[in-house]
Design an enzyme around this catalytic site. Structure first.
Site, mmCIF file in Angstrom:
data_model
loop_
_atom_site.group_PDB
_atom_site.id
_atom_site.type_symbol
_atom_site.label_atom_id
_atom_site.label_comp_id
_atom_site.label_asym_id
_atom_site.label_seq_id
_atom_site.Cartn_x
_atom_site.Cartn_y
_atom_site.Cartn_z
ATOM 1 N N ARG A 1 -23.041 -32.733 -69.067
ATOM 2 C CA ARG A 1 -21.817 -33.140 -69.786
ATOM 3 C C ARG A 1 -20.698 -32.109 -69.610
ATOM 4 N NH1 ARG A 1 -24.773 -37.066 -70.400
ATOM 5 N NH2 ARG A 1 -24.801 -38.420 -72.211
ATOM 6 N N SER B 1 -22.633 -40.850 -78.236
ATOM 7 C CA SER B 1 -23.239 -39.645 -78.811
ATOM 8 C C SER B 1 -22.138 -38.741 -79.350
ATOM 9 C CB SER B 1 -23.994 -38.858 -77.744
ATOM 10 O OG SER B 1 -24.968 -39.659 -77.146
ATOM 11 N N GLU C 1 -20.111 -33.478 -78.778
ATOM 12 C CA GLU C 1 -19.932 -33.949 -77.414
ATOM 13 C C GLU C 1 -18.552 -34.601 -77.323
ATOM 14 O OE1 GLU C 1 -20.590 -36.759 -74.143
ATOM 15 O OE2 GLU C 1 -21.930 -37.374 -75.764
HETATM 16 N N1 EPU Z 1 -34.376 -40.182 -81.539
HETATM 17 C C1 EPU Z 1 -34.788 -40.305 -82.840
HETATM 18 N N2 EPU Z 1 -33.916 -40.798 -83.760
HETATM 19 C C2 EPU Z 1 -32.666 -41.182 -83.442
HETATM 20 C C3 EPU Z 1 -32.240 -41.052 -82.103
HETATM 21 C C4 EPU Z 1 -33.116 -40.546 -81.160
HETATM 22 O O1 EPU Z 1 -35.927 -39.961 -83.207
HETATM 23 O O2 EPU Z 1 -31.933 -41.609 -84.339
HETATM 24 C C5 EPU Z 1 -35.311 -39.677 -80.534
HETATM 25 C C6 EPU Z 1 -35.748 -40.792 -79.587
HETATM 26 O O3 EPU Z 1 -36.857 -41.493 -80.070
HETATM 27 C C7 EPU Z 1 -36.066 -40.044 -78.323
HETATM 28 C C8 EPU Z 1 -35.091 -38.884 -78.348
HETATM 29 O O4 EPU Z 1 -34.663 -38.737 -79.705
HETATM 30 O O5 EPU Z 1 -37.363 -39.508 -78.386
HETATM 31 C C9 EPU Z 1 -33.919 -39.095 -77.422
HETATM 32 O O6 EPU Z 1 -33.222 -40.279 -77.796
HETATM 33 P P1 EPU Z 1 -32.601 -41.298 -76.729
HETATM 34 O O7 EPU Z 1 -33.537 -41.567 -75.647
HETATM 35 O O8 EPU Z 1 -32.030 -42.420 -77.503
HETATM 36 O O9 EPU Z 1 -31.443 -40.507 -76.007
HETATM 37 P P2 EPU Z 1 -30.467 -39.415 -76.539
HETATM 38 O O10 EPU Z 1 -30.925 -38.055 -76.165
HETATM 39 O O11 EPU Z 1 -30.268 -39.647 -77.978
HETATM 40 C C10 EPU Z 1 -28.931 -39.368 -74.424
HETATM 41 C C11 EPU Z 1 -27.459 -39.364 -74.142
HETATM 42 C C12 EPU Z 1 -26.891 -40.768 -74.241
HETATM 43 C C13 EPU Z 1 -27.616 -41.631 -73.228
HETATM 44 C C14 EPU Z 1 -29.121 -41.586 -73.557
HETATM 45 C C15 EPU Z 1 -29.938 -42.321 -72.546
HETATM 46 C C16 EPU Z 1 -26.611 -37.196 -74.840
HETATM 47 C C17 EPU Z 1 -25.871 -36.436 -75.884
HETATM 48 N N3 EPU Z 1 -26.779 -38.492 -75.077
HETATM 49 O O12 EPU Z 1 -29.097 -39.773 -75.778
HETATM 50 O O13 EPU Z 1 -25.512 -40.709 -73.891
HETATM 51 O O14 EPU Z 1 -27.148 -42.967 -73.256
HETATM 52 O O15 EPU Z 1 -29.586 -40.214 -73.542
HETATM 53 O O16 EPU Z 1 -30.004 -41.586 -71.373
HETATM 54 O O17 EPU Z 1 -27.013 -36.614 -73.830
HETATM 55 C C18 EPU Z 1 -23.291 -40.592 -74.725
HETATM 56 O O18 EPU Z 1 -23.185 -39.523 -74.125
HETATM 57 O O19 EPU Z 1 -22.340 -41.071 -75.402
HETATM 58 C C19 EPU Z 1 -24.556 -41.308 -74.705
HETATM 59 C C20 EPU Z 1 -24.749 -42.416 -75.398
#
Ligand code: EPU
Length: 338
Positions: free
Chosen positions: A164, A236, A333
């Site tokens: 990012r 995010s 972010e």
């Molecule tokens: N999780 C929870 N509770 C929540 C959210 C997430 O327990 O409320 C856990 C999930 O179960 C999982 C882990 O946290 O084990 C990661 O969650 P997820 O796979 O949903 O992805 P993320 O890390 O929350 C990132 C990016 C997103 C992108 C997704 C998919 C960042 C800050 N965010 O989210 O990007 O779509 O991975 O690759 O890196 C964005 O930048 O606006 C965005 C949406």
């Protein structure tokens, strides 16, 4: 085409749907128009380069100039044995570029389907999702330097991409306006299905194939992330924190089941901010006009008439609670303006 407007309402230009006004708003659709504008006008102290507005939060009205590069067009400019080089204008909707690349059978961007925003912002923030990042596909970035009006090109390496992050968020922040981006896409796509449930979702649709990967990503995103057309948000709100691996290990011992990813830098691990926030009990929390999304704790939402300051106040509370419970300082972010 240019548009130069005073006291312009930006509600439609930020996916959070925050009602903020810009003192002056300058939109252009051709690079030369910006060059001419820079020759004729002195830049005010306060100015901001606006993309799709999908990753920012206006805390107040903006007492300066908004520069809105709305350069259209997507086209093939070159090819080699394995690649097609596609140039897209900064004003093209990101997902329209992804859709076209899939229609033409070119591999690379499919995992980045449905990310809101415009092409010009993709290299700034090195957009990423489902194990893919823009940095792996950006070949060249064309921009205009605000101080001189000169056209400059950046190779992939010169963009200094990281998670990012890029040179455009650091040394060159507010110094150049990206006008178009050249992507080097694969003629013979290789699928990248390692992230989370992506492979299972693709299999449900009948297996590999660019369109299936795109459809699977869209369906996962739609199930987890609120549609900004329906409820104001900027995806995010926080970055996933990158910490020393020993910090991650001791947190993991105390919290078995905590998601930990290895980060690209040696000795570092990436934690899931959404998980940390969720553990603090914020998911589905609502306070007046603002809240934490019910399915994804990483996303703050505007229920209709929130002000930027209300969103920032909630973000502060979330940060403080995560710091108190886990000793982790979350960083936004989203770009907070004002
Ligand atoms: N999780 C929870 N509770 C929540 C959210 C997430 O327990 O409320 C856990 C999930 O179960 C999982 C882990 O946290 O084990 C990661 O969650 P997820 O796979 O949903 O992805 P993320 O890390 O929350 C990132 C990016 C997103 C992108 C997704 C998919 C960042 C800050 N965010 O989210 O990007 O779509 O991975 O690759 O890196 C964005 O930048 O606006 C965005 C949406």
């Amino acid at each position: 085409m240019i548009r130069l407007l005073d006291n312009y309402n930006l509600t439609a230009y930020n996916t959070f749907g925050i009602s903020a006004k810009a003192k002056t708003f300058f939109e252009f659709t051709e690079s030369d128009e910006l060059v001419f504008f820079l020759q004729e006008n002195q830049l005010p102290d306060q100015y901001f380069i606006l993309g799709g507005g999908s990753n920012l939060l206006f805390k107040n009205d903006f007492d300066g100039l908004i520069i809105y590069p709305n350069v259209p067009g997507v086209g093939e400019i070159n090819e080699d044995r394995n690649h097609i080089y596609i140039e897209a204008g900064a004003g093209v909707e990101w997902d329209e570029l992804v859709r076209l690349s899939v229609v033409y059978g070119l591999g690379g961007l499919e995992n980045l389907s449905l990310i809101p925003g415009k092409v010009g912002a993709a290299p700034v923030q090195n957009v990423g999702a489902y194990g893919a990042e823009a940095k792996d596909w950006v070949y060249l970035v064309r921009a205009i330097e605000l101080a001189t009006g000169k056209i400059i090109e950046f190779t992939n390496e010169e963009c200094r991409f990281a998670y990012r992050d890029s040179i455009f968020k650091n040394e060159l922040k507010n110094k150049v306006v990206i006008t178009s981006v050249v992507f080097r896409l694969d003629k013979f796509p290789e699928f990248n299905l390692g992230y989370g449930t992506l492979k299972a979702e693709v299999d449900k649709l009948g297996g590999g194939g660019l369109q299936n990967v795109r459809d699977a990503v869209i369906s996962i995103r739609e199930s987890k992330l609120p549609n900004p057309d329906l409820i104001g948000n900027a995806g995010s709100f926080f970055k996933n924190p990158v910490v020393d691996s020993d910090v991650a290990q001791s947190l993991l011992q105390a919290n078995p089941g905590m998601p930990v990813y290895s980060a690209s830098k040696n000795g570092k691990s990436k934690l899931a901010a959404g998980w940390l926030i969720d553990q603090c009990g914020w998911k589905g929390y609502r306070e007046g006009n603002v809240g934490v999304h019910k399915d994804q704790a990483l996303v703050l939402v505007n229920y209709g008439t929130a002000t930027g300051a209300e969103v920032v106040a909630l973000a502060e509370k979330v940060k403080q609670s995560v710091n108190k419970k886990f000793g982790i300082k979350l960083e936004s972010e989203v770009n907070i303006i004002g």
